[in-house]
Motif scaffolding. Structure first.
Motif, PDB file in Angstrom:
ATOM      1  N   SER A   1     -21.914   0.254  -4.493  1.00 14.65           N
ATOM      2  CA  SER A   1     -21.491  -0.520  -3.530  1.00 14.65           C
ATOM      3  C   SER A   1     -19.900  -0.358  -3.058  1.00 14.65           C
ATOM      4  N   GLY A   2     -19.413   0.435  -3.922  1.00  8.09           N
ATOM      5  CA  GLY A   2     -17.951   0.471  -3.526  1.00  8.09           C
ATOM      6  C   GLY A   2     -17.049  -0.527  -3.851  1.00  8.09           C
ATOM      7  N   GLU A   3     -17.489  -1.722  -4.423  1.00  7.81           N
ATOM      8  CA  GLU A   3     -16.940  -3.077  -4.682  1.00  7.81           C
ATOM      9  C   GLU A   3     -16.087  -2.830  -6.074  1.00  7.81           C
ATOM     10  N   TRP A   4     -15.100  -3.652  -6.104  1.00  7.29           N
ATOM     11  CA  TRP A   4     -14.144  -3.541  -7.459  1.00  7.29           C
ATOM     12  C   TRP A   4     -14.496  -4.908  -8.017  1.00  7.29           C
ATOM     13  N   ALA A   5     -14.449  -4.475  -9.532  1.00  7.16           N
ATOM     14  CA  ALA A   5     -14.706  -5.466 -10.494  1.00  7.16           C
ATOM     15  C   ALA A   5     -13.617  -5.778 -11.438  1.00  7.16           C
TER      16      ALA A   5
ATOM     17  N   MET B   1      -8.498   8.108  -7.773  1.00  6.74           N
ATOM     18  CA  MET B   1      -9.047   8.507  -6.574  1.00  6.74           C
ATOM     19  C   MET B   1      -7.956   9.132  -5.839  1.00  6.74           C
ATOM     20  N   SER B   2      -8.361   9.693  -4.595  1.00  6.55           N
ATOM     21  CA  SER B   2      -7.402  10.354  -3.438  1.00  6.55           C
ATOM     22  C   SER B   2      -6.780   9.085  -2.713  1.00  6.55           C
ATOM     23  N   ALA B   3      -5.725   9.349  -2.345  1.00  6.01           N
ATOM     24  CA  ALA B   3      -5.063   8.399  -1.678  1.00  6.01           C
ATOM     25  C   ALA B   3      -5.830   7.896  -0.243  1.00  6.01           C
ATOM     26  N   GLU B   4      -6.657   8.906   0.093  1.00  6.86           N
ATOM     27  CA  GLU B   4      -7.395   8.560   1.538  1.00  6.86           C
ATOM     28  C   GLU B   4      -8.415   7.657   0.994  1.00  6.86           C
ATOM     29  N   GLU B   5      -9.122   7.797  -0.195  1.00  8.28           N
ATOM     30  CA  GLU B   5     -10.226   6.884  -0.685  1.00  8.28           C
ATOM     31  C   GLU B   5      -9.647   5.423  -0.810  1.00  8.28           C
ATOM     32  N   PHE B   6      -8.455   5.415  -1.640  1.00  3.49           N
ATOM     33  CA  PHE B   6      -7.573   4.342  -1.784  1.00  3.49           C
ATOM     34  C   PHE B   6      -7.537   3.276  -0.791  1.00  3.49           C
ATOM     35  N   ARG B   7      -6.989   4.168   0.383  1.00  5.12           N
ATOM     36  CA  ARG B   7      -6.572   3.370   1.755  1.00  5.12           C
ATOM     37  C   ARG B   7      -8.051   2.792   2.375  1.00  5.12           C
ATOM     38  N   ALA B   8      -8.902   3.564   2.110  1.00  6.01           N
ATOM     39  CA  ALA B   8     -10.180   3.129   2.859  1.00  6.01           C
ATOM     40  C   ALA B   8     -10.947   1.959   2.141  1.00  6.01           C
ATOM     41  N   GLY B   9     -10.595   1.975   0.782  1.00  3.58           N
ATOM     42  CA  GLY B   9     -11.342   1.076   0.012  1.00  3.58           C
ATOM     43  C   GLY B   9     -10.539   0.484  -1.181  1.00  3.58           C
ATOM     44  N   PRO B  10      -9.216  -0.235  -0.678  1.00  6.47           N
ATOM     45  CA  PRO B  10      -8.278  -0.556  -1.895  1.00  6.47           C
ATOM     46  C   PRO B  10      -8.654  -1.717  -2.837  1.00  6.47           C
ATOM     47  N   ALA B  11      -8.039  -1.762  -3.878  1.00  9.53           N
ATOM     48  CA  ALA B  11      -8.500  -2.767  -4.837  1.00  9.53           C
ATOM     49  C   ALA B  11      -7.988  -4.206  -4.465  1.00  9.53           C
ATOM     50  N   PRO B  12      -8.539  -5.246  -5.079  1.00 14.54           N
ATOM     51  CA  PRO B  12      -8.482  -6.626  -4.600  1.00 14.54           C
ATOM     52  C   PRO B  12      -6.942  -7.171  -4.498  1.00 14.54           C
ATOM     53  N   PRO B  13      -6.031  -6.789  -5.256  1.00 16.00           N
ATOM     54  CA  PRO B  13      -4.688  -7.031  -5.028  1.00 16.00           C
ATOM     55  C   PRO B  13      -4.123  -6.876  -3.915  1.00 16.00           C
ATOM     56  N   LEU B  14      -4.709  -5.797  -3.034  1.00 16.82           N
ATOM     57  CA  LEU B  14      -4.385  -5.217  -1.724  1.00 16.82           C
ATOM     58  C   LEU B  14      -5.236  -5.772  -0.633  1.00 16.82           C
TER      59      LEU B  14
ATOM     60  N   MET C   1       0.736  -0.974   0.063  1.00 19.49           N
ATOM     61  CA  MET C   1       0.100   0.054  -0.032  1.00 19.49           C
ATOM     62  C   MET C   1       1.010   1.225  -0.005  1.00 19.49           C
ATOM     63  N   SER C   2       1.901   1.321   1.001  1.00 17.85           N
ATOM     64  CA  SER C   2       2.901   2.520   0.939  1.00 17.85           C
ATOM     65  C   SER C   2       3.310   2.693  -0.269  1.00 17.85           C
ATOM     66  N   ASP C   3       3.884   1.776  -0.951  1.00 22.43           N
ATOM     67  CA  ASP C   3       4.572   1.818  -2.414  1.00 22.43           C
ATOM     68  C   ASP C   3       3.646   2.406  -3.399  1.00 22.43           C
ATOM     69  N   LEU C   4       2.380   1.790  -3.427  1.00 24.14           N
ATOM     70  CA  LEU C   4       1.329   2.235  -4.537  1.00 24.14           C
ATOM     71  C   LEU C   4       0.976   3.892  -4.215  1.00 24.14           C
ATOM     72  N   ILE C   5       0.877   4.364  -2.943  1.00 24.12           N
ATOM     73  CA  ILE C   5       0.399   5.672  -2.441  1.00 24.12           C
ATOM     74  C   ILE C   5       1.731   6.580  -2.987  1.00 24.12           C
ATOM     75  N   ARG C   6       2.944   6.110  -2.854  1.00 28.18           N
ATOM     76  CA  ARG C   6       4.107   6.957  -3.040  1.00 28.18           C
ATOM     77  C   ARG C   6       3.794   6.971  -4.957  1.00 28.18           C
ATOM     78  N   GLN C   7       3.719   6.068  -5.391  1.00 26.98           N
ATOM     79  CA  GLN C   7       3.627   6.020  -6.973  1.00 26.98           C
ATOM     80  C   GLN C   7       2.641   6.857  -7.376  1.00 26.98           C
ATOM     81  N   ASN C   8       1.616   7.309  -6.535  1.00 30.08           N
ATOM     82  CA  ASN C   8       0.483   7.850  -7.081  1.00 30.08           C
ATOM     83  C   ASN C   8       0.572   9.559  -6.390  1.00 30.08           C
ATOM     84  N   THR C   9       1.772   9.870  -5.780  1.00 32.33           N
ATOM     85  CA  THR C   9       1.635  11.277  -5.065  1.00 32.33           C
ATOM     86  C   THR C   9       2.637  12.068  -5.907  1.00 32.33           C
ATOM     87  N   ARG C  10       2.459  13.177  -6.253  1.00 34.99           N
ATOM     88  CA  ARG C  10       3.411  13.922  -6.981  1.00 34.99           C
ATOM     89  C   ARG C  10       4.521  14.133  -6.470  1.00 34.99           C
TER      90      ARG C  10
END
Length: 339
Positions: free
Chosen positions: A81-85, A212-225, A1-10
């Protein structure tokens, strides 16, 4: 998760792409200049990746060097639903692509050798001088229009030569539907965005992008995480498009392009102009997009004569023999700031 946040932070790119003008808003890496959620009437998405020589790296060439890409997946988030497909999966739909000029001006490209490896892995030859590696899935992912609000793309990458100095980015575009042709104004494929530039090595690295924002992604990450993906019902097939096709559907992995009727003597390969054909072998034929389908029904009346029935039977026989064709390939970023 921390790596992905870094990869998506300016500001966290590990290098920059050689040959790309610094004025392009994706030169620095992650940006918010794209369309994070799809237009209400869109029903397709395309994940992609690109690899460039790193700015400042000494010139180096190895004709046997390769870039390996594995486990590529594209997910969309369901608004309600906020689910990932999961809508694109390299284990089911392999990647394709080409060597494009670095700034994508004119969408000029040359063939890129692709070799499927064991498992969900493919090997592309390293970028030659003056070109990049740009790749995407052979079929766009689909979802019911109006049901999703975000995308997540993830790919594993590595090089086979430790002396290569390359940087990679992953991202995605929305598409109007699976067979929408490429248009110069990008109205059929608005860009979503891309990750920061990650320097590649001979060790596998996972690169991801989320809209999406980092906050949203932390709250509901995609299935690989975390968690698992739901099964997305297929989108309703649109009618065949009457618009001109701008394709780049076939790009050979070696040799020369064979011009088709009407293509004249043009020698420069433009991956999106659809004017060249390639041999239809698995290793030499790379096709982007998805297949043409036919919908509707044929109505008959009780007054058909025997001759009419024969004509109808012949017509139906011809229909089932129609070969389905591919849809347009990739084009330069909608958010590229190309003058």
């Amino acid at each position: 998760m921390s790596d992905l946040i870094r990869q998506n932070t300016r500001g966290n790119s590990e290098g920059f792409p050689a040959g790309v003008p610094p004025s392009y808003n994706w030169y620095q890496g992650w940006n918010d200049g794209g369309l994070w959620s799809p237009p209400a009437d869109f029903s397709a998405v395309e994940g992609w990746g690109q690899v460039y020589p790193k700015v400042g790296a000494p010139p180096y060439s190895n004709p046997n060097a390769a870039i390996e890409v594995a486990n590529a997946k594209t997910y969309v988030r369901i608004k309600q639903s906020g689910e990932w497909a999961l809508v694109q999966d390299q284990s089911k739909t392999q990647l394709t692509g080409g060597h494009f000029v670095p700034d994508f001006v004119g969408n000029v490209a040359i063939p890129m050798k692709a070799i499927p490896l064991a498992g969900a892995t493919i090997s592309f030859d390293a970028p030659p001088a003056g070109y990049n590696n740009h790749f995407w899935y052979k079929a766009r992912g689909t979802y019911p229009a109006g049901t999703v609000d975000a995308v997540y793309v993830q790919m594993d990458m590595r090089t086979t030569d430790p002396n290569l100095h390359l940087v990679a980015m992953v991202g995605a575009d929305w598409w109007r539907h699976t067979k929408a042709p490429y248009l110069d104004d990008h109205s059929n494929n608005p860009g979503i965005g891309g990750s920061n530039w990650i320097e590649l090595s001979t060790q596998w690295k996972t690169i991801g992008f989320y809209s999406m924002s980092a906050e949203e992604f932390r709250a509901g990450p995609a299935p690989p995480l975390h968690g698992s993906a739901i099964e997305m019902p297929p989108a309703e097939a649109p009618p065949p498009s009457p618009m001109p096709r701008r394709g780049g559907e076939k790009l050979m992995d070696g040799g020369s392009f064979e011009p088709t009727a009407g293509s004249g003597e043009r020698k420069i390969a433009n991956v999106n102009d659809g004017s060249h054909q390639a041999p239809q072998s698995y290793h030499q034929f790379m096709e982007a997009g998805s297949r043409l389908t036919f919908a509707g029904s044929i109505k008959t009346t009780d007054a058909l004569s025997n001759d009419s029935l024969l004509v109808l039977a012949l017509a139906l026989g011809a229909l089932v023999k129609v070969r389905r064709g591919g849809s347009p390939g990739r084009a330069r970023r909608r958010w590229s700031n190309v003058p």
